[in-house]
Design a protein around this motif. Structure first.
Motif, mmCIF file in Angstrom:
data_model
loop_
_atom_site.group_PDB
_atom_site.id
_atom_site.type_symbol
_atom_site.label_atom_id
_atom_site.label_comp_id
_atom_site.label_asym_id
_atom_site.label_seq_id
_atom_site.Cartn_x
_atom_site.Cartn_y
_atom_site.Cartn_z
ATOM 1 N N LEU A 1 0.797 -1.218 0.000
ATOM 2 C CA LEU A 1 0.000 0.000 0.000
ATOM 3 C C LEU A 1 0.835 1.277 0.000
ATOM 4 O O LEU A 1 0.626 2.140 -0.840
ATOM 5 C CB LEU A 1 -1.012 -0.013 1.140
ATOM 6 N N SER B 1 -5.151 2.418 5.074
ATOM 7 C CA SER B 1 -6.424 2.669 4.387
ATOM 8 C C SER B 1 -6.991 4.034 4.781
ATOM 9 O O SER B 1 -7.872 4.559 4.106
ATOM 10 C CB SER B 1 -7.428 1.548 4.679
ATOM 11 N N CYS B 2 -6.509 4.588 5.886
ATOM 12 C CA CYS B 2 -7.012 5.894 6.361
ATOM 13 C C CYS B 2 -5.968 7.005 6.220
ATOM 14 O O CYS B 2 -6.246 8.156 6.560
ATOM 15 C CB CYS B 2 -7.421 5.793 7.825
ATOM 16 N N PRO C 1 -6.965 -8.682 0.972
ATOM 17 C CA PRO C 1 -6.519 -8.040 2.201
ATOM 18 C C PRO C 1 -5.827 -9.052 3.102
ATOM 19 O O PRO C 1 -6.274 -10.188 3.214
ATOM 20 C CB PRO C 1 -7.827 -7.571 2.867
ATOM 21 N N SER D 1 -14.947 5.556 3.404
ATOM 22 C CA SER D 1 -13.670 5.180 2.791
ATOM 23 C C SER D 1 -13.716 3.807 2.103
ATOM 24 O O SER D 1 -13.839 2.772 2.779
ATOM 25 C CB SER D 1 -12.584 5.158 3.872
ATOM 26 N N PRO E 1 -2.104 -2.307 7.174
ATOM 27 C CA PRO E 1 -3.077 -2.038 6.096
ATOM 28 C C PRO E 1 -4.272 -1.229 6.587
ATOM 29 O O PRO E 1 -4.788 -0.368 5.849
ATOM 30 C CB PRO E 1 -3.523 -3.441 5.653
ATOM 31 N N GLU E 2 -4.703 -1.465 7.825
ATOM 32 C CA GLU E 2 -5.846 -0.693 8.337
ATOM 33 C C GLU E 2 -5.475 0.778 8.480
ATOM 34 O O GLU E 2 -6.258 1.664 8.135
ATOM 35 C CB GLU E 2 -6.307 -1.285 9.678
ATOM 36 N N ALA F 1 -11.301 2.175 0.739
ATOM 37 C CA ALA F 1 -10.137 1.353 1.105
ATOM 38 C C ALA F 1 -10.355 0.699 2.467
ATOM 39 O O ALA F 1 -10.044 -0.483 2.662
ATOM 40 C CB ALA F 1 -8.882 2.211 1.126
ATOM 41 N N ALA F 2 -10.903 1.471 3.411
ATOM 42 C CA ALA F 2 -11.145 0.913 4.750
ATOM 43 C C ALA F 2 -12.230 -0.156 4.691
ATOM 44 O O ALA F 2 -12.104 -1.222 5.291
ATOM 45 C CB ALA F 2 -11.527 2.034 5.709
ATOM 46 N N LEU G 1 -11.243 -3.651 3.338
ATOM 47 C CA LEU G 1 -10.481 -4.570 4.190
ATOM 48 C C LEU G 1 -11.397 -5.551 4.923
ATOM 49 O O LEU G 1 -11.027 -6.696 5.167
ATOM 50 C CB LEU G 1 -9.662 -3.780 5.222
ATOM 51 N N CYS H 1 -5.947 5.532 12.336
ATOM 52 C CA CYS H 1 -7.021 4.698 11.798
ATOM 53 C C CYS H 1 -8.343 5.261 12.321
ATOM 54 O O CYS H 1 -8.483 5.498 13.520
ATOM 55 C CB CYS H 1 -6.828 3.245 12.250
#
Ligand code: URA
Length: 332
Positions: free
Chosen positions: A13, A228-229, A52, A134, A224-225, A136-137, A140, A204
């Motif tokens: 990412l 995503s933010c 994910p 979001s 990744p979490e 992306a969030a 996951l 996050c």
């Protein structure tokens, strides 16, 4: 720039973010084509196919890395290079190649005039609405539904960043309202600051989920979490434009710096986060947990955190008295 980028980035990412920003710079400078080796294209396809969680299987940073796609990746006119490793399905950007990418394509805060208070409030409001949805969030599938954005003064000079909301924060819709938040408020007060005078956020924006019967259980967000933010945190930075950031705990620091850190190894000195001085210190929850080890151990950790905060006070031009200097020192 600080020493913030010293490790190869093995997670796709941040690497994709670097790639996207690099491409944006190319497009802005009028270029419509970039060169990518076939192996790099295949690695990119592989990343796109990733589910994910797959990122965790990337090769550990300590292992000598399988040679990137090419030992001499293609340099562009600006010297920026992105090379992809088909083996670990990661984009590998080492210091020597990341430095020029960073200096070209990860600017410090945008050079636009600062916004008025009303404009900042409106911009943060719009950003919070975007973050709540979001993609992306959501993609996951490991974060809970309710988004918790930020609290405090949109014109604050000091921004504090935690890791993720917990049960109480999720319920109240505000960061740092539980026991850790109450300790944070006391630390701020000792610095001469009200909670309402600073800007408080998390890397996050959603409470990480555990199980269906999660109750009040919390867990740290994964990389990744947090990633995503991250775009929302960067936008918050661009809107608020603090003069200093405090990362509360290693997890928040890792999210902001996008590399593994321990608080012990980075605290007490100024790092850089997109051109803003960044101090990493202990998370208030950690300080609370240390209380179980007895008053002496707890006080020693609180003193370290306080020494970091003294540096923050100095940076912010806050008055530092002899009394301030002596907080949490062992009584002689
Ligand atoms: N811990 C965090 O890192 N953030 C919060 O908002 C609450 C606890």
């Amino acid at each position: 720039m600080s020493d913030a980028i010293s490790e190869p980035i093995l997670h796709p990412l941040p690497a994709l973010q670097v790639l996207a920003e690099y491409l944006e710079v190319q497009a802005r400078s009028g270029k419509s084509r970039v060169f990518m080796r076939p192996e790099a294209r295949e690695a990119l396809r592989e990343i796109c196919r990733m589910k994910p969680g797959r990122a965790h299987r990337a090769a550990p940073a300590s292992k000598p890395h399988a040679s990137p796609v090419s030992s001499t990746p293609p340099a562009t006119e600006q010297g920026a290079v992105v090379s992809l490793d088909a083996k670990s399905a990661s984009v590998v950007v080492t210091r020597s190649v990341l430095a020029p990418v960073r200096s070209v394509s990860v600017p410090t805060l945008p050079q636009t005039p600062p916004l008025s208070r009303e404009e900042r409030m409106a911009a943060l409001d719009a950003l919070a609405k975007r973050a709540a949805d979001s993609p992306a969030a959501k993609a996951l599938g490991t974060l809970r539904e309710r988004m918790v954005f930020s609290t405090g003064d949109p014109e604050a000079g000091l921004m504090l960043v935690g890791e993720a909301p917990g049960a109480q924060e999720e319920q109240m819709g505000e960061p740092f309202v539980g026991p850790a938040g109450q300790l944070l408020d006391r630390i701020l007060k000792a610095m001469g600051l009200e909670r309402s005078a600073v800007y408080i956020s998390n890397v996050c924006k959603f409470r990480p989920s555990t199980s269906a019967d999660q109750g009040t259980k919390n867990r740290k967000p994964t990389l990744p979490e947090m990633l995503s933010c991250l775009e929302y945190v960067h936008e918050e930075l661009a809107i608020v434009r603090p003069r200093a950031i405090v990362a509360l705990g290693a997890t928040a620091a890792e999210g902001l710096l996008q590399r593994p850190v321990t608080v012990g190894s980075v605290r007490g000195r100024w790092l850089d986060c997109r051109g803003v001085p960044l101090m990493v210190t202990y998370h208030p929850s950690y300080l609370l947990h240390r209380e179980a080890d007895g008053p002496v151990a707890a006080q020693a950790e609180k003193r370290k955190c306080w020494e970091d905060m003294l540096k923050v006070m100095e940076q912010m031009g806050l008055p530092v008295s002899a009394k301030h200097q002596a907080y949490f020192l062992p009584k002689s």
